[in-house]
Enzyme design. Structure first.
Site, PDB file in Angstrom:
ATOM      1  N   TYR A 332       0.855  -1.195   0.000  1.00  0.00           N
ATOM      2  CA  TYR A 332       0.000   0.000   0.000  1.00  0.00           C
ATOM      3  C   TYR A 332       0.888   1.241   0.000  1.00  0.00           C
ATOM      4  O   TYR A 332       1.714   1.429   0.887  1.00  0.00           O
ATOM      5  CB  TYR A 332      -0.892  -0.029   1.241  1.00  0.00           C
ATOM      6  CG  TYR A 332      -2.033   0.971   1.282  1.00  0.00           C
ATOM      7  CD1 TYR A 332      -2.162   2.017   0.371  1.00  0.00           C
ATOM      8  CD2 TYR A 332      -3.015   0.861   2.265  1.00  0.00           C
ATOM      9  CE1 TYR A 332      -3.216   2.911   0.443  1.00  0.00           C
ATOM     10  CE2 TYR A 332      -4.086   1.756   2.349  1.00  0.00           C
ATOM     11  CZ  TYR A 332      -4.182   2.772   1.431  1.00  0.00           C
ATOM     12  OH  TYR A 332      -5.234   3.659   1.507  1.00  0.00           O
ATOM     13  N   CYS A 333       0.741   2.100  -1.016  1.00  0.00           N
ATOM     14  CA  CYS A 333       1.441   3.389  -1.108  1.00  0.00           C
ATOM     15  C   CYS A 333       2.958   3.167  -1.020  1.00  0.00           C
ATOM     16  O   CYS A 333       3.535   2.460  -1.832  1.00  0.00           O
ATOM     17  CB  CYS A 333       0.919   4.335  -0.032  1.00  0.00           C
ATOM     18  SG  CYS A 333       1.496   6.041  -0.190  1.00  0.00           S
ATOM     19  N   LEU A 334       3.615   3.739  -0.028  1.00  0.00           N
ATOM     20  CA  LEU A 334       5.056   3.562   0.134  1.00  0.00           C
ATOM     21  C   LEU A 334       5.406   2.095   0.350  1.00  0.00           C
ATOM     22  O   LEU A 334       6.464   1.617  -0.082  1.00  0.00           O
ATOM     23  CB  LEU A 334       5.553   4.416   1.303  1.00  0.00           C
ATOM     24  CG  LEU A 334       7.018   4.322   1.705  1.00  0.00           C
ATOM     25  CD1 LEU A 334       7.938   4.537   0.514  1.00  0.00           C
ATOM     26  CD2 LEU A 334       7.327   5.323   2.800  1.00  0.00           C
ATOM     27  N   PHE A 361      -1.572  -1.085  -4.006  1.00  0.00           N
ATOM     28  CA  PHE A 361      -2.594  -0.084  -3.723  1.00  0.00           C
ATOM     29  C   PHE A 361      -1.951   1.300  -3.857  1.00  0.00           C
ATOM     30  O   PHE A 361      -0.975   1.606  -3.157  1.00  0.00           O
ATOM     31  CB  PHE A 361      -3.131  -0.211  -2.294  1.00  0.00           C
ATOM     32  CG  PHE A 361      -3.890  -1.472  -1.992  1.00  0.00           C
ATOM     33  CD1 PHE A 361      -4.322  -2.329  -2.989  1.00  0.00           C
ATOM     34  CD2 PHE A 361      -4.187  -1.808  -0.668  1.00  0.00           C
ATOM     35  CE1 PHE A 361      -5.020  -3.482  -2.690  1.00  0.00           C
ATOM     36  CE2 PHE A 361      -4.881  -2.957  -0.357  1.00  0.00           C
ATOM     37  CZ  PHE A 361      -5.302  -3.804  -1.366  1.00  0.00           C
TER      38      PHE A 361
END
Length: 599
Positions: A332-334, A361
């Site tokens: 997710y993201c980073l 994500f």
């Protein structure tokens, strides 16, 4: 009648007022003392412009003044709009109903009070502000000759100024606040001053705006409550394994790698909107990384440490716990950026089979167009940030939170200024805003590497541009099947930028676009049936071509992902109980790391 008036408009007790003002004076003195003590130890204290905003505006002004004719034209247009507004206001006072010169966006909640439309004076104030805001932002956007980064910086900080100067943010020009002040005889302002001091005390002299009722939530009691155990930990992570709710589970476990900028329980807020619980209920053996909230002792931990002690250590631990040599992984993201690096690293080490499938994500890998976060990335700002991190060995989580809040200042800053300080109200209990306020620190070495190598230099998309533990990271080598989720209104990872990964990797990719933003577009349970999503069986070179050929699907993307991931999850086997394998349970989920909250 006099008695009724007195009952409706009770005066503030003089003794209570005196007591309150004495308390306010004492607390104010402590707040100022704390602030000065902290600033005295700050190497940037005394620097009027550590973010180099002034130079950007000076450059803009020079370019603007080089074309005086254009400036005169802009002023004339503003003058004409104001003359029309004056005439329309006069006509309204005569009983007519002229069309407004400027209208707020229907989604702009600052002007939701009926008085902004019904009262001629407040309508004039509102339209006057909107005209000035439109003019100011239009002028800075039309300046020619600025480089792209300076232009975006000027535009961003102009918007911050425009948002701050909205009439809704001031007592005398906000009808709702004026009404509350009259009705409460000023008690709202006294309560608001106390709220302000509470926030300053909590921030030790820096303003830390209270967005929700912090006492209404407790991690492990009414949020992050999905049952499970901590089965592994090191300096950077606790690995959580969740208790199965089905008799049979998929053979291959599922690992979730959240960003360490925030805490993992955004995916486990409440049972009704918990992606983690939902995944468990679908028959997955779910593991989640809970990142530590680092202090100065972890200042030297770099991006490579997050890979070795985070994703790779988790894969090792999951194999011990379950016996499975392959895992489905979500980033997710980073956490997704780290997952991409991990996949390339494993490929270079001939270990790519350890990950059966990868889901991303809202993940950036190409940082050429990073959205508004790019405003904060230039040499002057990075140098100032590194100086600040060197003081303690980490970036305070509140600094990061402020950056994200500025991107939606009206919703995440000014609405609370009005509610908490002008109306004197307490914020509403809201689990998402509790999580948003539960910020984490960034180790200096890791954060500097991430911002410079990825945001500033955009090296991740260059084969071999980034080296981790002697391995040159090449995203084009990745052949792992990928499911990519982006969100249409994402202000942190713009979906058109995340799409770039579809063109970088060599394996099959399914790209899906969800409605809403960085959080709500991801945390969208099927039961809510709130947002739609788009799919496309093809992956053309440009995101514009992708969306042009996409099909809108009703409901949550969660069920679409489940159909996709089942192809890689393996056969059904008896459910695994946390702690029953070679890794024994250390403590109950959610574990100790996530409970380390900034004070």
């Amino acid at each position: 009648m006099a008695e009724q008036t007195g009952a409706d408009h009770k005066m503030i007790d003089p003794a209570e007022l005196s007591k309150a003002m004495t308390s306010i004076a004492e607390r104010s003195q402590r707040v100022v003392s704390d602030f000065l003590t902290r600033q005295a130890s700050d190497p940037k204290f005394g620097s009027a412009d550590p973010l180099n905003i002034g130079n950007a505006f000076m450059e803009m002004t020079a370019k603007l003044m080089s074309d005086p004719a254009k400036m005169v034209e802009a002023h004339l247009n503003l003058w004409q709009d104001y003359m029309t507004l004056w005439q329309n206001t006069a006509r309204r006072m005569m009983g007519e109903a002229p069309e407004p010169v400027a209208k707020p966006d229907p989604a702009d909640r600052r002007f939701k009070d009926e008085m902004w439309d019904d009262n001629e004076i407040f309508d004039f104030i509102k339209q006057s502000y909107l005209l000035s805001a439109r003019w100011m932002q239009g002028v800075v956007k039309d300046v020619e000759g600025l480089d792209d980064h300076t232009a975006k910086k000027v535009d961003f900080y102009t918007r911050q100024f425009v948002d701050a100067m909205a009439p809704s943010n001031f007592v005398m020009t906000n009808p709702e606040v004026l009404r509350a002040t009259v009705e409460s005889r000023g008690e709202n302002l006294l309560k608001g001053l106390n709220n302000l001091l509470d926030d300053l005390e909590r921030g030790k002299g820096n303003l830390s705006i209270k967005m929700t009722d912090y006492d209404a939530f407790k991690v492990g009691e009414n949020i992050a409550v999905t049952p499970g155990k901590v089965v592994f930990q090191n300096d950077l992570i606790q690995l959580l394994q969740y208790t199965p709710t089905t008799e049979q589970t998929f053979e291959r476990p599922l690992l979730i790698v959240p960003p360490w900028i925030n805490k993992y329980y955004i995916l486990d807020l409440r049972p009704k909107n918990s992606f983690i619980k939902w995944a468990v209920d679908q028959g997955h053996t779910v593991f989640v990384i809970s990142w530590v909230n680092p202090d100065e002792s972890l200042a030297a931990k770099g991006f490579v440490d997050y890979m070795h002690e985070g994703t790779l250590a988790s894969l090792d631990a999951i194999e011990k716990a379950t016996g499975s040599k392959q895992t489905d992984v979500i980033g997710y993201c980073l956490g997704g950026t780290l997952l991409a690096c991990t996949l390339a690293y494993l490929t270079a080490k001939k270990q790519e089979d350890r990950v059966a499938s990868a889901t991303f994500f809202t993940t950036m890998t190409d940082f050429k167009e990073p959205g508004e976060l790019g405003v904060f990335i230039d040499e002057e700002q990075l140098a100032a940030l590194e100086d600040k991190m060197a003081l303690h060995g980490y970036l305070d989580g509140r600094d990061m939170a402020t950056t994200f809040n500025m991107m939606r200042a009206n919703d995440l800053i000014w609405s609370f200024v009005v509610n908490n300080y002008l109306l004197g109200k307490d914020p509403f209990p809201f689990d998402l805003l509790y999580w948003n306020s539960d910020s984490t620190r960034m180790p200096a070495a890791m954060h500097s590497f991430y911002l410079r190598k990825m945001y500033q230099e955009n090296k991740l998309i260059e084969p071999g541009g980034i080296e981790l533990d002697g391995v040159k990271i090449d995203l084009t080598s990745i052949k792992t099947p990928i499911y990519m989720l982006a969100t249409r209104e994402d202000h942190i990872a713009p979906w058109a930028s995340t799409y770039a990964l579809t063109q970088q990797v060599s394996g099959p990719v399914k790209f899906v676009l969800s409605a809403s933003g960085h959080i709500a577009g991801v945390v969208n349970p099927p039961a809510a049936n709130k947002y739609c999503y788009w799919t496309n069986t093809k992956k053309p070179k440009s995101p514009e071509a992708w969306i042009a050929g996409a099909t809108e699907e009703a409901g949550s993307w969660w069920t679409d992902w489940q159909k996709w991931v089942e192809k890689f999850a393996g056969k059904q086997i008896p459910a695994r109980v946390p702690g029953s394998g070679k890794l024994k349970a250390i403590e109950d989920a959610p574990g100790a790391y996530v409970k380390n909250r900034l004070t």
